[in-house]
Design a protein around this motif. Structure first.
Motif, PDB file in Angstrom:
ATOM      1  N   SER A 187      40.567 -59.713 -58.039  1.00  0.00           N
ATOM      2  CA  SER A 187      41.958 -59.269 -57.878  1.00  0.00           C
ATOM      3  C   SER A 187      42.245 -58.913 -56.425  1.00  0.00           C
ATOM      4  N   GLU A 188      41.237 -58.371 -55.727  1.00  0.00           N
ATOM      5  CA  GLU A 188      41.406 -58.038 -54.314  1.00  0.00           C
ATOM      6  C   GLU A 188      41.479 -59.302 -53.464  1.00  0.00           C
ATOM      7  N   GLN A 189      40.637 -60.280 -53.784  1.00  0.00           N
ATOM      8  CA  GLN A 189      40.698 -61.558 -53.068  1.00  0.00           C
ATOM      9  C   GLN A 189      42.063 -62.213 -53.242  1.00  0.00           C
ATOM     10  N   ASP A 190      42.621 -62.092 -54.447  1.00  0.00           N
ATOM     11  CA  ASP A 190      43.903 -62.738 -54.735  1.00  0.00           C
ATOM     12  C   ASP A 190      45.049 -62.178 -53.899  1.00  0.00           C
ATOM     13  N   ARG A 191      44.924 -60.912 -53.470  1.00  0.00           N
ATOM     14  CA  ARG A 191      46.022 -60.325 -52.702  1.00  0.00           C
ATOM     15  C   ARG A 191      45.866 -60.546 -51.198  1.00  0.00           C
ATOM     16  N   VAL A 192      44.763 -61.158 -50.785  1.00  0.00           N
ATOM     17  CA  VAL A 192      44.615 -61.528 -49.383  1.00  0.00           C
ATOM     18  C   VAL A 192      45.429 -62.795 -49.138  1.00  0.00           C
ATOM     19  N   ILE A 193      46.471 -62.689 -48.327  1.00  0.00           N
ATOM     20  CA  ILE A 193      47.372 -63.832 -48.129  1.00  0.00           C
ATOM     21  C   ILE A 193      47.012 -64.634 -46.889  1.00  0.00           C
ATOM     22  N   GLY A 194      46.070 -64.138 -46.088  1.00  0.00           N
ATOM     23  CA  GLY A 194      45.682 -64.904 -44.924  1.00  0.00           C
ATOM     24  C   GLY A 194      44.856 -64.104 -43.939  1.00  0.00           C
ATOM     25  N   PHE A 195      44.431 -64.790 -42.887  1.00  0.00           N
ATOM     26  CA  PHE A 195      43.588 -64.200 -41.852  1.00  0.00           C
ATOM     27  C   PHE A 195      44.292 -64.243 -40.494  1.00  0.00           C
ATOM     28  N   VAL A 196      43.920 -63.289 -39.639  1.00  0.00           N
ATOM     29  CA  VAL A 196      44.299 -63.322 -38.232  1.00  0.00           C
ATOM     30  C   VAL A 196      43.027 -63.171 -37.418  1.00  0.00           C
ATOM     31  N   ILE A 197      42.850 -64.052 -36.458  1.00  0.00           N
ATOM     32  CA  ILE A 197      41.708 -63.954 -35.554  1.00  0.00           C
ATOM     33  C   ILE A 197      42.196 -63.351 -34.240  1.00  0.00           C
ATOM     34  N   ASN A 198      41.506 -62.333 -33.797  1.00  0.00           N
ATOM     35  CA  ASN A 198      41.953 -61.550 -32.645  1.00  0.00           C
ATOM     36  C   ASN A 198      41.032 -61.741 -31.443  1.00  0.00           C
ATOM     37  N   ARG A 199      41.592 -61.556 -30.257  1.00  0.00           N
ATOM     38  CA  ARG A 199      40.869 -61.551 -28.969  1.00  0.00           C
ATOM     39  C   ARG A 199      40.166 -62.881 -28.675  1.00  0.00           C
ATOM     40  N   PHE A 200      40.879 -63.984 -28.876  1.00  0.00           N
ATOM     41  CA  PHE A 200      40.317 -65.307 -28.573  1.00  0.00           C
ATOM     42  C   PHE A 200      40.581 -65.653 -27.109  1.00  0.00           C
ATOM     43  N   ARG A 201      39.561 -66.200 -26.464  1.00  0.00           N
ATOM     44  CA  ARG A 201      39.737 -66.728 -25.104  1.00  0.00           C
ATOM     45  C   ARG A 201      39.066 -68.091 -25.026  1.00  0.00           C
ATOM     46  N   GLY A 202      39.751 -69.006 -24.393  1.00  0.00           N
ATOM     47  CA  GLY A 202      39.201 -70.348 -24.285  1.00  0.00           C
ATOM     48  C   GLY A 202      40.186 -71.398 -24.743  1.00  0.00           C
ATOM     49  N   ASP A 203      39.661 -72.578 -25.005  1.00  0.00           N
ATOM     50  CA  ASP A 203      40.460 -73.720 -25.426  1.00  0.00           C
ATOM     51  C   ASP A 203      40.602 -73.692 -26.946  1.00  0.00           C
ATOM     52  N   ILE A 204      41.828 -73.505 -27.445  1.00  0.00           N
ATOM     53  CA  ILE A 204      42.058 -73.382 -28.884  1.00  0.00           C
ATOM     54  C   ILE A 204      41.640 -74.639 -29.636  1.00  0.00           C
ATOM     55  N   SER A 205      41.647 -75.796 -28.967  1.00  0.00           N
ATOM     56  CA  SER A 205      41.268 -77.039 -29.647  1.00  0.00           C
ATOM     57  C   SER A 205      39.800 -77.006 -30.085  1.00  0.00           C
ATOM     58  N   LEU A 206      38.987 -76.250 -29.354  1.00  0.00           N
ATOM     59  CA  LEU A 206      37.579 -76.134 -29.726  1.00  0.00           C
ATOM     60  C   LEU A 206      37.377 -75.254 -30.949  1.00  0.00           C
ATOM     61  N   LEU A 207      38.367 -74.422 -31.244  1.00  0.00           N
ATOM     62  CA  LEU A 207      38.280 -73.530 -32.402  1.00  0.00           C
ATOM     63  C   LEU A 207      38.846 -74.167 -33.662  1.00  0.00           C
ATOM     64  N   GLU A 208      39.722 -75.143 -33.493  1.00  0.00           N
ATOM     65  CA  GLU A 208      40.460 -75.686 -34.634  1.00  0.00           C
ATOM     66  C   GLU A 208      39.575 -76.243 -35.747  1.00  0.00           C
ATOM     67  N   PRO A 209      38.469 -76.938 -35.461  1.00  0.00           N
ATOM     68  CA  PRO A 209      37.602 -77.379 -36.576  1.00  0.00           C
ATOM     69  C   PRO A 209      37.094 -76.214 -37.410  1.00  0.00           C
ATOM     70  N   GLY A 210      36.799 -75.098 -36.753  1.00  0.00           N
ATOM     71  CA  GLY A 210      36.356 -73.915 -37.484  1.00  0.00           C
ATOM     72  C   GLY A 210      37.457 -73.333 -38.341  1.00  0.00           C
ATOM     73  N   LEU A 211      38.675 -73.348 -37.821  1.00  0.00           N
ATOM     74  CA  LEU A 211      39.804 -72.827 -38.592  1.00  0.00           C
ATOM     75  C   LEU A 211      40.042 -73.678 -39.837  1.00  0.00           C
ATOM     76  N   GLU A 212      39.938 -74.994 -39.666  1.00  0.00           N
ATOM     77  CA  GLU A 212      40.122 -75.893 -40.808  1.00  0.00           C
ATOM     78  C   GLU A 212      39.035 -75.654 -41.851  1.00  0.00           C
ATOM     79  N   TRP A 213      37.800 -75.460 -41.388  1.00  0.00           N
ATOM     80  CA  TRP A 213      36.690 -75.185 -42.327  1.00  0.00           C
ATOM     81  C   TRP A 213      36.946 -73.873 -43.063  1.00  0.00           C
ATOM     82  N   LEU A 214      37.398 -72.853 -42.349  1.00  0.00           N
ATOM     83  CA  LEU A 214      37.645 -71.542 -42.950  1.00  0.00           C
ATOM     84  C   LEU A 214      38.709 -71.637 -44.034  1.00  0.00           C
ATOM     85  N   GLU A 215      39.763 -72.383 -43.767  1.00  0.00           N
ATOM     86  CA  GLU A 215      40.834 -72.511 -44.758  1.00  0.00           C
ATOM     87  C   GLU A 215      40.362 -73.280 -45.985  1.00  0.00           C
TER      88      GLU A 215
END
Length: 501
Positions: A187-215
């Motif tokens: 029930s707690e998992q069900d109320r999580v509507i999403g994630f925010v990743i904080n304090r990122f530095r660098g090229d966002i394109s290098l992170l995108e494969p990880g974001l897709e995997w996480l979703e």
């Protein structure tokens, strides 16, 4: 928005960015003409603020209220825990100190505390369109799940959606998010509507494969990736930082703030750290075996304390009283604030065991005063005049203390120090006759630019630079708000809120 909505920000760890994200969202929605309020069900912190009604809340919620452009209210932080030992804390409910409790006793008290939390949330719902809630620590602390009122226990009770934020700068962000989610009930998992990743530095394109995997892995969207905001110095909830906001190549004044185990309201010194001509450092001594001497400096500050007699014993055990005496012999200056002011006197009495075991402690003996701790706290915002040397300035701040301090009755007129402050027509605090030592109960006394200028002049420095803490905080809030608007899916978040349940 029409009916009041509630959204909760929880984190994978402490210092993941919950406080900052809540402040940013409060400002962003306030700018969209949404009547928004911050809320933290339970806060454990030694940094606190005084509300207009004379209540006490966490200082982080005061900052978030500023971001939301609303007056302070005890309902923004109905339960405040102020640690006074490794296992105990003063419990503050709706702004007023209830009692000191050990951890086990407070665990049993949580059912009562939850009613206070729900009462405040209900009141806010009647007056606001949006409530942005900050969790505490992590919701995945399995040993604290029973009776939880700070994270998912609250979210379940009010049936609100949750966003989980994680700090990528510390590393392991995907493990943090997936692990946290997996440790929650269904029930707690069900109320999580999403994630925010904080304090990122660098090229966002290098992170995108990880974001897709996480979703794919969690079936939860990433609602945004916030960048690392260099130089951001927004008031912290309780953690001390020794970082400086300016290049200190032009340092002209050295200030040392002594750090003891129950130090409180270290935000008193934020403005000193921001001044380009001041090097303000915190001096730590983590254990009795480590002798850390106070370095040569122009000013030593004794800050506030939640357990004054214990912290005074800590000071003596490290030989800092000897360092202070040497510092004064060489012409240095000393200021005590609140608990630090009490330490400057002859004796501190605690006959009713307000902060620990009943008893009395010998003070440092610099002022002919004695303090007795009382069950009734002084909680007030105050303004008036500060006197140092031959000059005066406007001053404002707040008082949070249990002690009643009085001049010793046998003090001779020629031995009586002069008053440091005049607040509401009454004198408070003292300055020694040789102008080396000062002390008072007022927190935030240097946040006023003219009061800061007077301090600097008292230390022998001539400068016209007057940083404003209010302006610095406002600038930090605006930076976070703009980052939220640019990097978070705000329209998607708003739609998810409106369609919740």
């Amino acid at each position: 928005m029409t009916n009041c909505q509630t959204i909760m920000i929880q984190g994978t760890t402490s210092d993941a960015g919950k406080t900052t994200l809540v402040a940013g969202l409060c400002r962003l929605f306030a700018d969209k003409q949404v009547k928004v309020a911050p809320f933290k069900p339970q806060n454990m912190a030694l940094n606190s603020a005084v509300t207009p009604c004379g209540g006490e809340i966490g200082r982080a919620q005061a900052l978030q209220a500023k971001a939301a452009r609303v007056a302070l209210s005890v309902d923004f932080n109905p339960i405040l825990l102020k640690p006074n030992s490794d296992t105990g804390a003063q419990v503050i409910v709706h702004g007023k100190a209830l009692s000191n409790m050990e951890a086990e006793s407070y665990h049993d008290y949580k059912k009562v505390a939850m009613q206070a939390v729900l009462h405040s949330h209900k009141k806010l719902k009647e007056n606001y369109q949006l409530i942005v809630v900050e969790g505490a620590g992590s919701p995945a602390e399995v040993n604290l799940r029973e009776g939880d009122i700070a994270n998912m226990g609250f979210a379940e009770a009010v049936d609100c959606p949750v966003i989980i934020v994680a700090d990528i700068d510390k590393g392991g962000v995907f493990a943090q998010l997936v692990g946290t989610l997996m440790l929650l009930s269904q029930s707690e998992q069900d109320r999580v509507i999403g994630f925010v990743i904080n304090r990122f530095r660098g090229d966002i394109s290098l992170l995108e494969p990880g974001l897709e995997w996480l979703e794919r892995k969690t079936n939860k969207p990433v609602l945004g990736v916030l960048p690392y905001l260099h130089g951001l110095d927004i008031s912290s909830e309780d953690a001390l930082t020794t970082s400086q906001s300016y290049d200190k190549a032009n340092t002209k004044v050295e200030i040392v703030v002594l750090v003891y185990p129950h130090m409180s309201n270290h935000t008193d010194f934020d403005i000193l750290r921001h001044h380009p001509h001041i090097n303000c450092q915190f001096l730590f001594a983590k254990n009795e075996k480590t002798k850390v001497s106070i370095p040569a400096c122009d000013l030593i500050i004794l800050p506030g304390s939640k357990n004054v007699r214990s912290d005074l014993a800590f000071l003596y055990a490290r030989g800092w009283h000897q360092d202070i005496a040497r510092h004064l012999r060489y012409g240095g200056k000393l200021i005590g604030i609140c608990g630090g002011y009490q330490m400057l006197g002859q004796v501190i009495h605690d006959p009713h065991a307000i902060e620990g075991q009943a008893g009395s402690s010998k003070g440092l003996g610099y002022f002919p005063i004695e303090t007795e701790l009382a069950s009734e706290k002084t909680l007030v915002n105050a303004a008036g005049t500060m006197m140092l040397g031959e000059a005066k300035s406007e001053v404002s701040g707040y008082e949070i203390h249990a002690g009643v301090t009085q001049l010793l009755t046998n003090t001779l007129a020629e031995d009586k120090p002069s008053a440091m402050l005049t607040l509401g027509g009454e004198e408070q605090g003292f300055v020694s006759n040789d102008q080396q030592i000062a002390g008072c109960y007022l927190h935030g006394l240097f946040d006023n630019p003219s009061a800061l200028q007077l301090l600097i002049s008292w230390l022998g420095l001539k400068t016209n630079i007057q940083p404003s803490l209010d302006s610095l905080e406002e600038e930090a809030i605006e930076r976070v708000s703009h980052a939220c608007e640019q990097y978070l899916a705000i329209d998607k978040l708003t739609a998810m809120l409106q369609s919740w349940r």
